[in-house]
Design a protein around this motif. Sequence first.
Motif, PDB file in Angstrom:
ATOM      1  N   LEU A 100      39.782  48.530  26.039  1.00 38.23           N
ATOM      2  CA  LEU A 100      37.854  48.648  26.102  1.00 38.23           C
ATOM      3  C   LEU A 100      37.810  49.154  25.414  1.00 38.23           C
ATOM      4  O   LEU A 100      35.915  48.767  25.009  1.00 38.23           O
ATOM      5  N   LEU A 101      37.665  49.219  23.626  1.00 35.84           N
ATOM      6  CA  LEU A 101      36.846  49.607  23.175  1.00 35.84           C
ATOM      7  C   LEU A 101      37.030  48.526  22.052  1.00 35.84           C
ATOM      8  O   LEU A 101      36.607  48.648  21.066  1.00 35.84           O
ATOM      9  N   THR A 102      38.135  47.650  21.936  1.00 31.56           N
ATOM     10  CA  THR A 102      38.079  46.577  21.398  1.00 31.56           C
ATOM     11  C   THR A 102      38.059  45.199  22.156  1.00 31.56           C
ATOM     12  O   THR A 102      37.328  44.192  21.275  1.00 31.56           O
ATOM     13  N   SER A 103      38.066  45.165  22.709  1.00 27.75           N
ATOM     14  CA  SER A 103      37.529  43.673  23.779  1.00 27.75           C
ATOM     15  C   SER A 103      35.833  43.631  23.237  1.00 27.75           C
ATOM     16  O   SER A 103      35.121  43.828  24.037  1.00 27.75           O
ATOM     17  N   ARG A 104      36.296  42.355  22.724  1.00 28.36           N
ATOM     18  CA  ARG A 104      34.244  41.476  22.865  1.00 28.36           C
ATOM     19  C   ARG A 104      34.106  41.168  23.743  1.00 28.36           C
ATOM     20  O   ARG A 104      32.051  41.123  23.938  1.00 28.36           O
ATOM     21  N   GLN A 105      34.398  40.482  24.868  1.00 34.68           N
ATOM     22  CA  GLN A 105      34.140  39.302  25.824  1.00 34.68           C
ATOM     23  C   GLN A 105      33.701  40.707  27.055  1.00 34.68           C
ATOM     24  O   GLN A 105      33.263  40.487  28.005  1.00 34.68           O
ATOM     25  N   LEU A 106      34.093  41.797  27.302  1.00 30.07           N
ATOM     26  CA  LEU A 106      33.771  43.099  28.278  1.00 30.07           C
ATOM     27  C   LEU A 106      33.178  43.172  28.632  1.00 30.07           C
ATOM     28  O   LEU A 106      32.146  43.724  28.071  1.00 30.07           O
ATOM     29  N   ARG A 107      32.416  42.654  29.784  1.00 29.59           N
ATOM     30  CA  ARG A 107      30.842  42.725  30.543  1.00 29.59           C
ATOM     31  C   ARG A 107      30.526  43.844  31.316  1.00 29.59           C
ATOM     32  O   ARG A 107      29.684  44.679  31.847  1.00 29.59           O
ATOM     33  N   MET A 108      31.933  43.997  32.506  1.00 33.22           N
ATOM     34  CA  MET A 108      32.197  45.777  33.330  1.00 33.22           C
ATOM     35  C   MET A 108      33.169  45.771  33.404  1.00 33.22           C
ATOM     36  O   MET A 108      34.447  45.035  33.739  1.00 33.22           O
ATOM     37  N   VAL A 109      33.342  46.815  34.025  1.00 30.72           N
ATOM     38  CA  VAL A 109      34.347  47.279  34.469  1.00 30.72           C
ATOM     39  C   VAL A 109      34.398  48.563  36.114  1.00 30.72           C
ATOM     40  O   VAL A 109      33.486  48.506  36.404  1.00 30.72           O
ATOM     41  N   PHE A 110      35.149  47.973  37.202  1.00 22.57           N
ATOM     42  CA  PHE A 110      35.428  47.925  38.525  1.00 22.57           C
ATOM     43  C   PHE A 110      36.845  49.695  38.307  1.00 22.57           C
ATOM     44  O   PHE A 110      37.695  49.175  36.972  1.00 22.57           O
ATOM     45  N   LEU A 111      36.404  50.486  39.031  1.00 23.28           N
ATOM     46  CA  LEU A 111      36.949  51.629  39.096  1.00 23.28           C
ATOM     47  C   LEU A 111      37.683  51.727  40.433  1.00 23.28           C
ATOM     48  O   LEU A 111      36.604  51.852  40.975  1.00 23.28           O
ATOM     49  N   LEU A 112      38.901  51.582  40.739  1.00 24.51           N
ATOM     50  CA  LEU A 112      39.041  51.710  42.193  1.00 24.51           C
ATOM     51  C   LEU A 112      39.772  53.018  42.324  1.00 24.51           C
ATOM     52  O   LEU A 112      40.099  53.676  41.635  1.00 24.51           O
ATOM     53  N   VAL A 113      39.526  53.052  43.251  1.00 24.00           N
ATOM     54  CA  VAL A 113      39.674  54.747  44.092  1.00 24.00           C
ATOM     55  C   VAL A 113      40.237  54.037  45.791  1.00 24.00           C
ATOM     56  O   VAL A 113      39.519  53.709  46.370  1.00 24.00           O
ATOM     57  N   ASP A 114      40.822  55.176  46.443  1.00 22.48           N
ATOM     58  CA  ASP A 114      41.297  55.229  47.830  1.00 22.48           C
ATOM     59  C   ASP A 114      40.641  56.261  48.804  1.00 22.48           C
ATOM     60  O   ASP A 114      40.418  56.938  48.215  1.00 22.48           O
ATOM     61  N   ILE A 115      40.239  55.006  49.306  1.00 20.28           N
ATOM     62  CA  ILE A 115      38.559  55.882  50.252  1.00 20.28           C
ATOM     63  C   ILE A 115      39.370  56.767  50.795  1.00 20.28           C
ATOM     64  O   ILE A 115      38.518  57.966  51.466  1.00 20.28           O
ATOM     65  N   ASP A 123      41.515  59.981  38.478  1.00 20.13           N
ATOM     66  CA  ASP A 123      40.674  59.135  38.542  1.00 20.13           C
ATOM     67  C   ASP A 123      39.092  60.016  38.020  1.00 20.13           C
ATOM     68  O   ASP A 123      38.797  58.939  37.820  1.00 20.13           O
ATOM     69  N   ARG A 124      39.484  60.792  38.079  1.00 19.80           N
ATOM     70  CA  ARG A 124      37.728  61.603  37.510  1.00 19.80           C
ATOM     71  C   ARG A 124      37.523  60.984  35.769  1.00 19.80           C
ATOM     72  O   ARG A 124      36.843  60.685  35.038  1.00 19.80           O
ATOM     73  N   HIS A 125      39.264  61.531  35.233  1.00 20.13           N
ATOM     74  CA  HIS A 125      39.234  60.881  33.828  1.00 20.13           C
ATOM     75  C   HIS A 125      39.251  59.520  33.565  1.00 20.13           C
ATOM     76  O   HIS A 125      37.821  59.709  32.273  1.00 20.13           O
ATOM     77  N   MET A 126      39.625  58.717  34.261  1.00 17.72           N
ATOM     78  CA  MET A 126      39.225  57.299  33.997  1.00 17.72           C
ATOM     79  C   MET A 126      38.081  56.588  33.954  1.00 17.72           C
ATOM     80  O   MET A 126      37.573  56.438  33.206  1.00 17.72           O
ATOM     81  N   TYR A 127      37.168  57.483  35.328  1.00 15.60           N
ATOM     82  CA  TYR A 127      36.346  57.713  34.885  1.00 15.60           C
ATOM     83  C   TYR A 127      35.064  57.273  33.667  1.00 15.60           C
ATOM     84  O   TYR A 127      34.550  56.859  33.396  1.00 15.60           O
ATOM     85  N   GLN A 128      35.307  59.141  33.273  1.00 16.33           N
ATOM     86  CA  GLN A 128      34.855  59.353  32.104  1.00 16.33           C
ATOM     87  C   GLN A 128      34.886  58.783  31.062  1.00 16.33           C
ATOM     88  O   GLN A 128      34.492  58.460  29.453  1.00 16.33           O
ATOM     89  N   ILE A 130      36.090  55.547  30.679  1.00 20.21           N
ATOM     90  CA  ILE A 130      34.748  53.981  31.315  1.00 20.21           C
ATOM     91  C   ILE A 130      33.466  54.358  30.299  1.00 20.21           C
ATOM     92  O   ILE A 130      33.462  53.449  28.881  1.00 20.21           O
ATOM     93  N   VAL A 131      33.114  55.726  31.035  1.00 20.28           N
ATOM     94  CA  VAL A 131      31.763  55.621  30.453  1.00 20.28           C
ATOM     95  C   VAL A 131      31.542  55.885  28.545  1.00 20.28           C
ATOM     96  O   VAL A 131      30.589  55.484  28.647  1.00 20.28           O
ATOM     97  N   ASP A 132      32.306  56.807  28.539  1.00 13.58           N
ATOM     98  CA  ASP A 132      32.837  57.111  27.445  1.00 13.58           C
ATOM     99  C   ASP A 132      32.655  55.792  26.184  1.00 13.58           C
ATOM    100  O   ASP A 132      32.628  55.723  25.613  1.00 13.58           O
ATOM    101  N   SER A 133      33.336  55.031  26.900  1.00 13.97           N
ATOM    102  CA  SER A 133      33.548  53.242  26.155  1.00 13.97           C
ATOM    103  C   SER A 133      33.009  52.677  25.733  1.00 13.97           C
ATOM    104  O   SER A 133      32.363  51.648  25.945  1.00 13.97           O
ATOM    105  N   GLY A 134      30.711  53.082  26.562  1.00 11.49           N
ATOM    106  CA  GLY A 134      30.057  52.588  26.725  1.00 11.49           C
ATOM    107  C   GLY A 134      30.094  51.894  27.799  1.00 11.49           C
ATOM    108  O   GLY A 134      28.586  50.759  28.090  1.00 11.49           O
ATOM    109  N   PHE A 135      30.371  51.856  28.800  1.00 11.24           N
ATOM    110  CA  PHE A 135      30.352  50.587  30.104  1.00 11.24           C
ATOM    111  C   PHE A 135      29.855  52.087  31.232  1.00 11.24           C
ATOM    112  O   PHE A 135      30.111  52.834  31.546  1.00 11.24           O
TER     113      PHE A 135
END
Length: 203
Positions: A100-115, A123-128, A130-135
């Motif tokens: 997440l921090l070093t890929s120069r081509q990463l444009r978008m992240v999808f977070l999957l959760v069980d409906i 899940d909450r930790h991963m969402y935050q 991702i956000v803290d990584s700039g996405f």
Amino acid sequence: MVIKSVNLETVCGVTSTLPDNKLPEAAFAGRSNVGKSSLINGLMNRRAYARVSQKPGKTQTINYYNVNDQMYVVDLPGYGYANVSDSVRAKWGKMIERYLLTSRQLRMVFLLVDIRHDPTADDRHMYQWIVDSGFNPAVIATKLDKIKRSQTAKQLRAIRTVLDLPEDTPVIAWSAQTRQGQDQIWELMERWVIGSIPPQEQA
């Protein structure tokens, strides 16, 4: 999106050097056994390209799928309840963080959760994370075929509430059986990934 070619081009383990790709990337993150492999197979119109397993934690590497020589779909290791040691789970976390921090081509992240359930603490930790990584991640609510249609709106609202999502964050319900949600996911990737709109301009 018409899928003309899909190639598993790169597989990275814990000690691997991440590839210096020239094509834009969309990454998919989710808890173990959330249905990530089934989603990726469905998006790419393949039956078993990404390995599907009843055993959580099957994806232990970062897998780069070259789609149409236009972009990479990046399958990240599942987190949460994989039947592995804490030390191995920590290494997977470091691997995801490094990506997440070093890929120069990463444009978008999808977070999957069980409906079927409210998002977990992981899940909450991963969402935050991702956000803290700039996405600004889009959320995919998987296993839509496992609940009644009348429950869908309520569960999607619960996901928004528990993750405390901004109003403009896409939350897409996905069914592996009917592929409901596929067009919406590809529409986002065509705009934000293939269109190479920088993450800060995603709105």
